[in-house]
Design a protein around this motif. Sequence first.
Motif, mmCIF file in Angstrom:
data_model
loop_
_atom_site.group_PDB
_atom_site.id
_atom_site.type_symbol
_atom_site.label_atom_id
_atom_site.label_comp_id
_atom_site.label_asym_id
_atom_site.label_seq_id
_atom_site.Cartn_x
_atom_site.Cartn_y
_atom_site.Cartn_z
ATOM 1 N N GLY A 1 0.830 -1.192 0.000
ATOM 2 C CA GLY A 1 0.000 0.000 0.000
ATOM 3 C C GLY A 1 0.863 1.239 0.000
ATOM 4 N N PHE A 2 0.229 2.383 -0.134
ATOM 5 C CA PHE A 2 0.969 3.640 -0.081
ATOM 6 C C PHE A 2 1.395 3.876 1.352
ATOM 7 N N GLY A 3 2.608 4.384 1.510
ATOM 8 C CA GLY A 3 3.142 4.640 2.836
ATOM 9 C C GLY A 3 2.757 6.008 3.352
ATOM 10 N N THR A 4 3.533 6.476 4.308
ATOM 11 C CA THR A 4 3.323 7.787 4.912
ATOM 12 C C THR A 4 4.614 8.581 4.793
ATOM 13 N N GLY A 5 4.537 9.882 5.035
ATOM 14 C CA GLY A 5 5.737 10.708 4.970
ATOM 15 C C GLY A 5 6.461 10.524 3.656
ATOM 16 N N ARG A 6 7.737 10.137 3.737
ATOM 17 C CA ARG A 6 8.534 9.983 2.502
ATOM 18 C C ARG A 6 8.101 8.781 1.664
ATOM 19 N N GLY A 7 7.181 7.952 2.175
ATOM 20 C CA GLY A 7 6.658 6.828 1.404
ATOM 21 C C GLY A 7 5.278 7.068 0.841
ATOM 22 N N ALA A 8 4.764 8.289 1.025
ATOM 23 C CA ALA A 8 3.379 8.593 0.655
ATOM 24 C C ALA A 8 3.081 8.416 -0.834
ATOM 25 N N LYS A 9 4.083 8.556 -1.682
ATOM 26 C CA LYS A 9 3.850 8.442 -3.120
ATOM 27 C C LYS A 9 4.333 7.115 -3.679
ATOM 28 N N THR A 10 4.722 6.201 -2.788
ATOM 29 C CA THR A 10 5.236 4.907 -3.244
ATOM 30 C C THR A 10 4.345 3.790 -2.751
ATOM 31 N N TRP A 11 3.905 2.949 -3.657
ATOM 32 C CA TRP A 11 3.096 1.775 -3.339
ATOM 33 C C TRP A 11 4.053 0.636 -3.059
ATOM 34 N N GLY A 12 3.991 0.065 -1.848
ATOM 35 C CA GLY A 12 4.892 -1.028 -1.509
ATOM 36 C C GLY A 12 4.804 -1.410 -0.044
ATOM 37 N N PHE A 13 5.949 -1.796 0.504
ATOM 38 C CA PHE A 13 6.054 -2.239 1.892
ATOM 39 C C PHE A 13 7.236 -1.574 2.571
#
Length: 173
Positions: free
Chosen positions: A34-46
Motif C-alpha cells: 500500500g501507499f506509505g506515509t511521509g517519505r513513502g506517501a507516493k510509493t506503493w509497496g512495503f
Amino acid sequence: MARRSAGGAIAVRAAIEMIGVPYSWGGGGVNGPGFGTGRGAKTWGFDCSGLAEYAWARAGVSIGSTTREQWRSGIRIPKEQAEPGDLVFFDNDSHSPGPEHVGIVLDATRMVHAPYTGQTVRVDPLGRRTLLGVVRPAGTWMNGHALSSAAPDGRDAPGSAAVNGRATQAVLQ
C-alpha cells in the motif's frame, strides 16, 4: 535448522511472492502492499514491518504493525534455533534502543525483507553486526508442535510459490 512450522512456511511464501515490490516508508500491512506515509506517501509497496505483518497475516497470525510490536509478538529464541518464518530484528540506531528493522528468516543464512527507500523487497544475508534477536510469532507453536498445517482458508498449505515466473520450492527448502 529444525523443521519449520506450517505458519512459518506460509509466511515465507507470502514474503517471497513480494520480491521486487518497492520499499515504501509506512507502506503495506495485513492486506498487502500500500501507499506509505511521509517519505513513502507516493510509493506503493512495503516497509519492513508492513511486509512482516502481511506475511504472518497470510498465515493467520497477528503480529502487530510496527517493529516494536512485532518484537513483542512471540517468544525470543537463539539465532541458532531460527526457523523459516521467524522474525529477525536489527538495532540500527544506537541512539534509540530497540529494533528498527525486521526481516523474515528464510533459512540459516538468509532473510526476506524490505530494506530501505529506493530498494525493493529482496533476499539478503541474515548475519549482520546489528542483530538484536529472533522472535517466533505467538500462535505458531505449542509444546513443540505446529498448531495448524492448513492455510487460513482451510486448505492445505501450498507447496511452492512463483516469484517473477520462477518456482521457489528450492528457495524454501
